[in-house]
Design an enzyme around this catalytic site. Structure first.
Site, PDB file in Angstrom:
ATOM      1  N   PRO A  12       0.771  -1.249   0.000  1.00  0.00           N
ATOM      2  CA  PRO A  12       0.000   0.000   0.000  1.00  0.00           C
ATOM      3  C   PRO A  12       0.803   1.300   0.000  1.00  0.00           C
ATOM      4  O   PRO A  12       0.776   2.077   0.954  1.00  0.00           O
ATOM      5  CB  PRO A  12      -0.840  -0.136   1.276  1.00  0.00           C
ATOM      6  CG  PRO A  12       0.030  -0.927   2.189  1.00  0.00           C
ATOM      7  CD  PRO A  12       0.739  -1.911   1.302  1.00  0.00           C
ATOM      8  N   CYS A  13       1.450   1.599  -1.112  1.00  0.00           N
ATOM      9  CA  CYS A  13       2.189   2.852  -1.244  1.00  0.00           C
ATOM     10  C   CYS A  13       1.257   4.059  -1.252  1.00  0.00           C
ATOM     11  O   CYS A  13       1.686   5.180  -0.974  1.00  0.00           O
ATOM     12  CB  CYS A  13       3.075   2.837  -2.479  1.00  0.00           C
ATOM     13  SG  CYS A  13       2.237   2.352  -3.994  1.00  0.00           S
TER      14      CYS A  13
END
Length: 179
Positions: A135-136
């Site tokens: 989850p950047c």
């Protein structure tokens, strides 16, 4: 050999990549660095078990569930520094955000260094080859700016909103590469 599959999502068409057993890529259409870690042709193989598992994970995620990252066999391609940053990304809880500076502090501590460049961390976050699952999109600037997402600012906003993030303290940058 690497293979690809596609998935239609609320943030557009996604391309998944695998090595036959592990998911090695997930990119949004038009994403910066699209497919950047794989330099060879990838034949389409939508029915591979790893793709079926990833698509089911994505179905649950986009339905508002909180599937665990560990459910999928991930193997992002990148050097040691990037791997360290991506590992930290995997630990960001659903529905929360952290700053590039927060990650830089964790990397510095892990490496027994006084400090680490937030810009270096930003480069590693931006080159994350498995978007959404790693989850950047949960990383923001120290001032709450929704900057630095290779999939584009609108996709980042949609993903954070889907997760129920309080957007009131976050802002869209007036200029920059995230737009």
């Amino acid at each position: 050999m690497y293979y690809r599959a596609t998935y239609q999502s609320p943030v557009g068409k996604l391309t998944l990549a695998c090595d036959g057993e592990h998911l090695v890529g997930l990119w949004m259409e038009g994403q910066k660095y699209f497919g950047g870690t794989i330099r060879e042709e990838m034949p389409e193989q939508n029915e591979m078990p790893v793709f079926i598992a990833a698509k089911e994970w994505l179905n649950r995620y986009f339905a508002g569930e909180k599937p665990e990252i560990a459910e999928l066999p991930l193997q992002p391609i990148g050097g040691e520094f990037r791997q360290d940053v991506w590992q930290i990304l995997c630990g960001i809880p659903y529905g929360t955000v952290v700053t590039y500076g927060d990650i830089a502090k964790k990397i510095a501590a892990k490496r027994n260094q006084k400090s680490m460049s937030s810009q270096a961390v930003g480069g590693a976050v931006g080159h994350n080859p498995i978007s959404i699952i790693i989850p950047c999109h949960r990383v923001v600037g120290s001032n709450g700016s929704l900057t630095g997402f290779a999939g584009g600012i609108q996709a980042k906003i949609k993903l954070l909103a889907l997760e129920g993030v309080d957007m009131s303290r976050l802002s869209v940058p007036k200029k920059g590469t995230a737009l």
